[in-house]
Scaffold this motif. Structure first.
Motif, PDB file in Angstrom:
ATOM      1  N   ALA A 212       1.790   2.962   0.455  1.00 21.50           N
ATOM      2  CA  ALA A 212       1.794   1.707  -0.285  1.00 21.50           C
ATOM      3  C   ALA A 212       1.819   1.954  -1.790  1.00 21.50           C
ATOM      4  O   ALA A 212       2.598   1.335  -2.528  1.00 21.50           O
ATOM      5  N   VAL A 213       0.977   2.859  -2.266  1.00 22.77           N
ATOM      6  CA  VAL A 213       0.889   3.125  -3.706  1.00 22.77           C
ATOM      7  C   VAL A 213       2.168   3.762  -4.217  1.00 22.77           C
ATOM      8  O   VAL A 213       2.719   3.360  -5.256  1.00 22.77           O
ATOM      9  N   PHE A 214       2.673   4.758  -3.513  1.00 20.82           N
ATOM     10  CA  PHE A 214       3.870   5.453  -3.992  1.00 20.82           C
ATOM     11  C   PHE A 214       5.107   4.564  -3.919  1.00 20.82           C
ATOM     12  O   PHE A 214       5.974   4.625  -4.801  1.00 20.82           O
ATOM     13  N   GLU A 215       5.210   3.738  -2.890  1.00 21.50           N
ATOM     14  CA  GLU A 215       6.336   2.796  -2.819  1.00 21.50           C
ATOM     15  C   GLU A 215       6.284   1.818  -3.995  1.00 21.50           C
ATOM     16  O   GLU A 215       7.309   1.534  -4.638  1.00 21.50           O
ATOM     17  N   THR A 216       5.104   1.299  -4.291  1.00 18.66           N
ATOM     18  CA  THR A 216       4.972   0.329  -5.376  1.00 18.66           C
ATOM     19  C   THR A 216       5.230   0.983  -6.721  1.00 18.66           C
ATOM     20  O   THR A 216       5.833   0.376  -7.621  1.00 18.66           O
ATOM     21  N   ALA A 217       4.793   2.238  -6.882  1.00 21.11           N
ATOM     22  CA  ALA A 217       5.072   2.965  -8.125  1.00 21.11           C
ATOM     23  C   ALA A 217       6.571   3.134  -8.321  1.00 21.11           C
ATOM     24  O   ALA A 217       7.084   2.991  -9.437  1.00 21.11           O
TER      25      ALA A 217
ATOM     26  N   LEU B 103       1.680  -1.548   6.715  1.00 16.60           N
ATOM     27  CA  LEU B 103       2.981  -0.965   7.049  1.00 16.60           C
ATOM     28  C   LEU B 103       4.086  -1.935   6.652  1.00 16.60           C
ATOM     29  O   LEU B 103       5.101  -1.538   6.056  1.00 16.60           O
ATOM     30  N   GLY B 104       3.877  -3.219   6.948  1.00 14.23           N
ATOM     31  CA  GLY B 104       4.854  -4.227   6.549  1.00 14.23           C
ATOM     32  C   GLY B 104       5.029  -4.291   5.051  1.00 14.23           C
ATOM     33  O   GLY B 104       6.163  -4.373   4.547  1.00 14.23           O
ATOM     34  N   TYR B 105       3.931  -4.243   4.312  1.00 14.18           N
ATOM     35  CA  TYR B 105       4.010  -4.242   2.844  1.00 14.18           C
ATOM     36  C   TYR B 105       4.853  -3.067   2.360  1.00 14.18           C
ATOM     37  O   TYR B 105       5.742  -3.230   1.516  1.00 14.18           O
ATOM     38  N   SER B 106       4.587  -1.872   2.881  1.00 13.14           N
ATOM     39  CA  SER B 106       5.305  -0.681   2.427  1.00 13.14           C
ATOM     40  C   SER B 106       6.796  -0.784   2.731  1.00 13.14           C
ATOM     41  O   SER B 106       7.635  -0.373   1.914  1.00 13.14           O
TER      42      SER B 106
END
Length: 280
Positions: free
Chosen positions: A122-127, A45-48
């Motif tokens: 996480a994946v969509f935020e990083t994308a 959650l923190g990463y996102s």
């Protein structure tokens, strides 16, 4: 001075995310006992939230700021999405969770489901973060793939064949699981009138595919790094690829993260067509 220039250096959700990562990361590696089962969710959650704040800083908008409700619902949608891969893994046996037998069945499924909820955000935020970089924005048009019923039917047939091969002979064809679902979801979304990759690829625009693929690859690095000194943790069984490990994951295994993001995108559109629009 425009609106973006007047933005503060970092969004509030980013500071919360940094706090969660700063606390949960060292605890996940140093506390005795079954710490990862309880720290995985707040860590990711923190990463996102950190990545969301970076996207907001670079563009003036992000998944969280565009829709708080949509951001939260991505966590809910992510739960059944990853369980789909867990079900397939019952046949392929490509990974297992060490320490899982210390939980009751109810504890195991509840904690796993909570952890799985972080995958899509996480994946969509990083994308979205990858998409903000100039070299991605300025990529020239590439090969064009027609958005036609014939192409869709061909993709569906190829995907079903690959999935069947995976389930029939998992020790040989297990890598195909990370490609087959993309080919299955794409024509289904096309037929239902939902967002799909051919909408971009028919114009030679590969930027959404690249952004999603790199986003998942970056997340994959952090998943494997944070897993390495975790407990419980996962390990891999990948016939023919058990060499040149980077953390627990064989180097070749990182290739699976590239189509994995495309599968998540297809599954999101299939299950939640009106979900938050991704800026890809």
């Amino acid at each position: 001075m425009n609106a973006i220039q007047r933005l503060p250096r970092f969004a509030p959700q980013g500071w919360l995310g940094l706090f969660l990562v700063a606390v949960c990361w060292p605890l996940n590696w140093t506390l005795p006992g079954l710490r990862t089962a309880y720290l995985f969710f707040p860590l990711w959650l923190g990463y996102s939230l950190v990545v969301d704040a970076l996207v907001w800083r670079r563009t003036g908008a992000s998944l969280w700021t565009r829709s708080h409700t949509g951001f939260v619902r991505l966590f809910i949608l992510s739960m059944p999405a990853w369980w789909l891969f867990e079900i397939i893994n019952q046949r392929t046996g490509n990974w297992e969770y060490l320490g899982a037998n210390t939980f009751t069945p109810l504890e195991y499924y509840a904690l796993c489901t909570l952890s799985f909820s972080t995958v899509m955000p996480a994946v969509f935020e990083t994308a979205e973060l990858v998409r903000t970089f100039r070299w991605v924005r300025l990529l020239p048009a590439g090969a064009r793939v027609p958005d036609t019923p014939r192409v869709g039917l061909g993709l569906l047939f190829a995907g079903l064949v690959m999935l069947a091969l995976t389930l029939l002979w998992p020790k040989i064809f297990y890598p195909l699981v990370w490609i087959s679902l993309v080919f299955i979801f794409e024509p289904m979304n096309r037929r239902l009138g939902r967002p799909h990759f051919l909408e971009w690829l028919q114009h030679g625009d590969w930027r959404p595919v690249i952004s999603l693929s790199l986003g998942a690859l970056i997340c994959g690095f952090f998943w494997e790094m944070w897993n390495y000194w975790s407990w419980p943790q996962w390990i891999y069984h990948t016939p023919g690829a058990q060499f040149l490990h980077v953390f627990e994951m064989p180097l070749l295994g990182y290739g699976g993260y590239i189509p994995f993001a495309l599968e998540l995108f297809g599954l999101k559109n299939l299950l939640w067509a009106r979900g938050p629009k991704l800026e890809l």
